[in-house]
Design an enzyme around this catalytic site. Structure first.
Site, PDB file in Angstrom:
ATOM      1  N   SER A   1       5.157  39.326  66.344  1.00 36.12           N
ATOM      2  CA  SER A   1       5.205  40.493  65.452  1.00 36.12           C
ATOM      3  C   SER A   1       5.569  41.780  66.177  1.00 36.12           C
ATOM      4  O   SER A   1       6.108  42.697  65.557  1.00 36.12           O
ATOM      5  CB  SER A   1       3.851  40.675  64.757  1.00 36.12           C
ATOM      6  OG  SER A   1       3.627  39.630  63.856  1.00 36.12           O
TER       7      SER A   1
ATOM      8  N   GLU B   1       1.507  47.338  55.662  1.00 34.97           N
ATOM      9  CA  GLU B   1       1.526  45.944  56.108  1.00 34.97           C
ATOM     10  C   GLU B   1       0.393  45.108  55.516  1.00 34.97           C
ATOM     11  O   GLU B   1      -0.763  45.521  55.554  1.00 34.97           O
ATOM     12  CB  GLU B   1       1.391  45.878  57.643  1.00 34.97           C
ATOM     13  CG  GLU B   1       1.489  44.455  58.179  1.00 34.97           C
ATOM     14  CD  GLU B   1       0.815  44.237  59.525  1.00 34.97           C
ATOM     15  OE1 GLU B   1       0.018  45.098  59.939  1.00 34.97           O
ATOM     16  OE2 GLU B   1       1.067  43.175  60.131  1.00 34.97           O
TER      17      GLU B   1
ATOM     18  N   HIS C   1      -2.272  31.638  60.750  1.00 38.73           N
ATOM     19  CA  HIS C   1      -2.527  31.169  62.121  1.00 38.73           C
ATOM     20  C   HIS C   1      -3.718  30.217  62.183  1.00 38.73           C
ATOM     21  O   HIS C   1      -3.701  29.263  62.952  1.00 38.73           O
ATOM     22  CB  HIS C   1      -2.763  32.358  63.057  1.00 38.73           C
ATOM     23  CG  HIS C   1      -1.523  32.915  63.669  1.00 38.73           C
ATOM     24  ND1 HIS C   1      -0.722  32.186  64.513  1.00 38.73           N
ATOM     25  CD2 HIS C   1      -0.937  34.138  63.567  1.00 38.73           C
ATOM     26  CE1 HIS C   1       0.308  32.932  64.910  1.00 38.73           C
ATOM     27  NE2 HIS C   1       0.198  34.119  64.340  1.00 38.73           N
TER      28      HIS C   1
ATOM     29  N   HIS D   1       8.562  37.512  60.454  1.00 35.43           N
ATOM     30  CA  HIS D   1       8.804  36.158  60.977  1.00 35.43           C
ATOM     31  C   HIS D   1       8.181  35.179  60.018  1.00 35.43           C
ATOM     32  O   HIS D   1       7.511  35.592  59.063  1.00 35.43           O
ATOM     33  CB  HIS D   1       8.201  35.979  62.376  1.00 35.43           C
ATOM     34  CG  HIS D   1       6.714  36.193  62.384  1.00 35.43           C
ATOM     35  ND1 HIS D   1       5.829  35.249  61.915  1.00 35.43           N
ATOM     36  CD2 HIS D   1       5.959  37.263  62.730  1.00 35.43           C
ATOM     37  CE1 HIS D   1       4.603  35.719  61.998  1.00 35.43           C
ATOM     38  NE2 HIS D   1       4.648  36.954  62.475  1.00 35.43           N
TER      39      HIS D   1
END
Lengths: 598, 598
Positions: free
Chosen positions: B224, B375, B384, B426
């Site tokens: 990131s 964000e 994750h 991503h």
């Protein structure tokens, strides 16, 4: 769904809970006991032909058990806009269909399957054949049964485009092709310097980008038959179905049909039709253009429908439209043409094509334009067997084919007349997650140590596939882009990409190309369930699967897929929409809708 | 790359083989022994500030071994277009920088790592600080060394837009958000009837759709920090780097800097700046707007750079531009503000903000417009740890935030003035591949039998998340769309979606929500490598991982990510492009480029 405070709507939602999310469903499109096909939410092109199937279910046992006697006196009416609800026979000027009866069974869940305790359902049914709705607007179809029960289907006839914008349509389908695969194919076939690609995929360079949602009508994961039906007819259907909605009867050919884009193009315009696939020509994606069966495995019938209408071989129901013998058919599958168990009625089916003039045929519809579907089928077939290299190779061949087609269209002066659409029919949950040092992997002796060969993030490195393995003859360098091969220069570099699925059968992984041919990752073990194929990737590490153990291959996934389009009418393909909208966008570019009742 | 028949080019390709695809690289952007930053292929906004770093490497051992003495007399010139190549001090009217020297080590591959045999590299270097190129066009930067060696960097200054189209920019980043996740979020939060969604995501409804390629400058998988640098500066960089290229020196603050969109917006326009994240505010995605360090872990420095320029705390090099104290900073991370080991110089950093007037501050730049980055960080953080439910929940909150923001902008009359861009930095290799019967899964006693609970294709069923678990109070029904919650009605239906990654640590799977909090799928075993967390998903089946055993979480993936845009300048976001192009498109909408040397 709009806000409602009626108890009836709340109950409907409650009822939907039972059937909607189940692994096994009584009939996916029919949460209530009365079923209407085309079901609620169906949209039509003006004048598109379709059948209607009505069913009333009476479960004998299980969670929805009734007295087991389905209503034989159900009624069915159609309401146009705010008009009266007219009996369907009057509304469509159709004869009252005969009452049909049958029984089917299903499992309510996996416990019932294990216990072998099916639910039995008795059914009454009627079917109206080859109808159409010419006037754009809203319609309400109401099935009344069981003295008060009602199933309502809201239908919409879309306002059709009146101006034809595209003379020709070139429709490419990368079977199972996701954006993650396009990204991986770009990585291995186009040269990047410091993060900047020196050439791009042809798809990357097309004028209009869209996303389409691939889900089925009754499950969120589709297969290629069902998704072909959505793309070609504007109607979502059920897994394995081609050009029909799936009813609950046993007969694979009596399900309610819908007219395809190819049939409409033939009937309305009489233009030339081309069907091309790297699969066998009876496979779902080519078959969907001309076939009408709930069972994509009916290969003999499927090839028959390329030449004749759906009534020729199996169906006893009128279906007055067909592909009328496509002008071009390219594909595999000699099994359906050489006289034998796989061919129609066991006949030599090459002869049937020859009898239709396929030896020295005049081009049909010259001047009226053409519609051609071209499928890269091995993307899907090789992804299923986890053979990522061959899948990406087929994707690159598709991209090179698109590039060559554009060049050829420009050469013959037809580029400006041709709508080009490139898309997929569903995904596979593939992505690249790093690089792998195959030399290191092979040198390790334990599975856990082999996994250490994977490099993630900064250690993923760069693509070794675009770098020639040694010096090239005559001091040549590798060229990509419009001049170049747009294909890997080598397939087996030491540093490969590492990729995988979220859903696997048991298998072994080396992240190297399968040099002996396509992979067979899993084979049946002693108990019949699938385990690692002892012959596959012997130097690899074992990955125990996540899929049911009766599944020997990878499976499709949910992700939206990309749409790329160029040419007249192509700007309509921008943005995010449903798979069925592709049919309407192509039909509008060709002005295939008719409001005059033809 | 263009066709060439010179042996020199062929040799360059050969040399690139060595370094380019490796798991470990000497210095990713520098396949030869001379290194230029910004490297070959860099593109600049006219007048954007940047540093230049030159390095000459002399490996002492390993496959590229030299005499170990790096050239101290290297020269560096810049050629504008077809003009002469002028020494950089003359070209930039800069002082000759001091010569620097250092040594670094790296492993050539995993075998060298296991054997603990690093390659040692001696380095000579110079750095030029805070330069810019005003005139659009091509430039060639040439580093000459070792009596004949040359490293050439081709640079381009893009022609900037002169008309400012957007007064404001609202830039949403869904960290790690792929199209497969957007599709899954739509499935669980929007109601579908017979395959037709009754409401859509806000993202689905935006006017312009694009795809961006997320790869790093020197590896194909990004993190990131690096991708934030690409989005905010128009320069690809290396994993962990914020607003700099990564050189080979030890110092985390001397790497060559590039000016960010936020710094440019402050310097050129003086408009208001907002930075919002659901992560801690020193995390990579917010940090990238204002920070310049190769090490995203330098949290104290990062928060310092929100207020002061990069020279304040650590760097001894001039960097005459900064974020100048954003008008809005919302985020977590009190560790960097409460006096202690995590805060700048151990001070109470709330006070530093108070001293800058953050208590009752006047809005800066009123009338000049604003730039705001917001964000959704938990998409990435929860992916994750394989906590798909929480990741999709954060994605839905992002979508609802976008919807609310559009409504608010319309309300205050600023919607027509505001460019809204939504994208990701991503991917993660996530996809949904079926449904799961969680009740059946829990009832099975073996791992193989538990896998049988997954339903694929037609047995994936429909979304249970949009169906209320029972009847709702007051006969209410569930409403989605603009009125509704656009969030699952329940998170734990019996029939869930089944999803996964191609890359996992060892873990156990139940396909049920983790009700006790975010998942911890793997924990360190006796030997320090990661194994199934004994406390996680105890009723599940074990999935042995595919990732290196030192990796406790899932990792990023390759796939292109989607871009959605509305408002003035938004049509430029259509199509397929590189991540760096986002910077140029936003800069052009704001007309931030200057050709007058300012």
């Amino acid at each position: 769904m709009r806000r409602s405070t009626t108890a009836a709507t709340a109950l409907l939602l409650g009822a939907a809970t039972l059937a909607s999310a189940q692994t096994y469903q009584r009939l996916g499109t029919c949460p209530k006991l009365g079923c209407v096909f085309p079901p609620d939410q169906t949209e039509f092109l003006a004048g598109q032909l379709f059948d209607i199937r009505l069913e009333v279910h009476a479960p004998v046992n299980g969670s929805e058990a009734t007295n087991g006697v389905p209503d034989e006196k159900f009624t069915f009416c159609i309401q146009g806009g705010n008009g009266p609800c007219e009996d369907a026979t009057k509304f469509f000027k159709a004869k009252e269909p005969a009452l049909e009866k049958w029984t089917f069974q299903y499992y309510e869940d996996l416990f019932a399957r294990d216990a072998k305790t099916p639910t039995v359902v008795n059914v009454t049914s009627k079917a109206y054949r080859a109808l159409s709705l010419a006037q754009p607007g809203s319609y309400t179809a109401k099935l009344s049964y069981n003295g008060g029960g009602q199933t309502v289907a809201n239908w919409v006839v879309r306002k059709p485009a009146t101006d034809r914008r595209a003379k020709n349509v070139l429709f490419f389908i990368g079977d199972g092709m996701t954006q993650a695969m396009i990204t991986a194919a770009r990585l291995i076939a186009h040269k990047s310097i410091n993060g900047k690609y020196q050439s791009l995929m042809q798809m990357d360079q097309m004028d209009n980008l869209g996303h389409q949602m691939t889900h089925s009508i009754d499950s969120f994961i589709t297969d290629s038959a069902n998704s072909a039906t959505a793309l070609y007819t504007g109607k979502k259907s059920t897994v394995n179905a081609l050009g029909v909605y799936v009813d609950s009867s046993k007969n694979s050919f009596d399900d309610p049909k819908v007219e395809t884009i190819a049939e409409l193009f033939r009937r309305r315009i009489g233009g030339a039709l081309g069907i091309v696939s790297t699969a066998y020509i009876a496979d779902a994606t080519p078959a969907g253009l001309c076939s009408h069966t709930r069972d994509r495995g009916q290969y003999a019938s499927i090839v028959t429908e390329y030449l004749y209408n759906a009534t020729f071989l199996n169906s006893t129901f009128a279906w007055p439209t067909s592909c009328q013998g496509p002008d071009v058919i390219f594909g595999g599958g000699a099994e359906q043409f050489i006289a034998g168990t796989g061919s129609p009625n066991g006949t030599d089916f090459y002869k049937a094509f020859q009898a239709q003039g396929y030896n020295a045929r005049q081009k049909k519809g010259k001047g009226e334009g053409w519609f051609m579907m071209s499928e890269a089928a091995s993307i899907d077939k090789m992804m299923h067997v986890l053979d990522y290299d061959r899948a990406l190779g087929d994707l690159l061949e598709l991209d090179n084919t698109i590039r060559a087609s554009i060049a050829h269209l420009k050469e013959i002066g037809e580029y400006e007349n041709t709508l080009i659409v490139v898309t997929a029919d569903h995904g596979h949950g593939f992505d690249v997650f790093g690089g792998a040092d195959t030399k290191y992997l092979a040198a390790q002796s334990t599975d856990r140590k082999k996994r250490d060969a994977v490099g993630v993030y900064v250690n993923s490195g760069l693509s070794g596939y675009t770098v020639a393995p040694g010096s090239l003859p005559n001091n040549q360098t590798v060229v990509f882009g419009s001049e170049g091969p747009n294909f890997p220069v080598q397939w087996n570099p030491r540093y490969t990409y590492a990729a995988g699925f979220g859903a696997n059968p048991d298998h072994r992984e080396t992240y190297s190309i399968s040099t002996k041919g396509p992979r067979v990752p899993a084979t049946a073990g002693a108990d019949g369930t699938y385990v690692v194929n002892p012959a596959d990737n012997q130097a690899g590490f074992t990955v125990e699967g996540t899929l049911p153990t009766d599944e020997p291959q990878g499976v499709h996934s949910l992700t939206d897929v990309s749409v790329f389009a160029n040419g007249p009418g192509a700007e309509a393909f921008k943005g995010v929409y449903n798979s069925i909208d592709i049919f309407f966008k192509i039909a509008d570019a060709l002005a295939l809708g008719r409001t005059d009742g033809t």
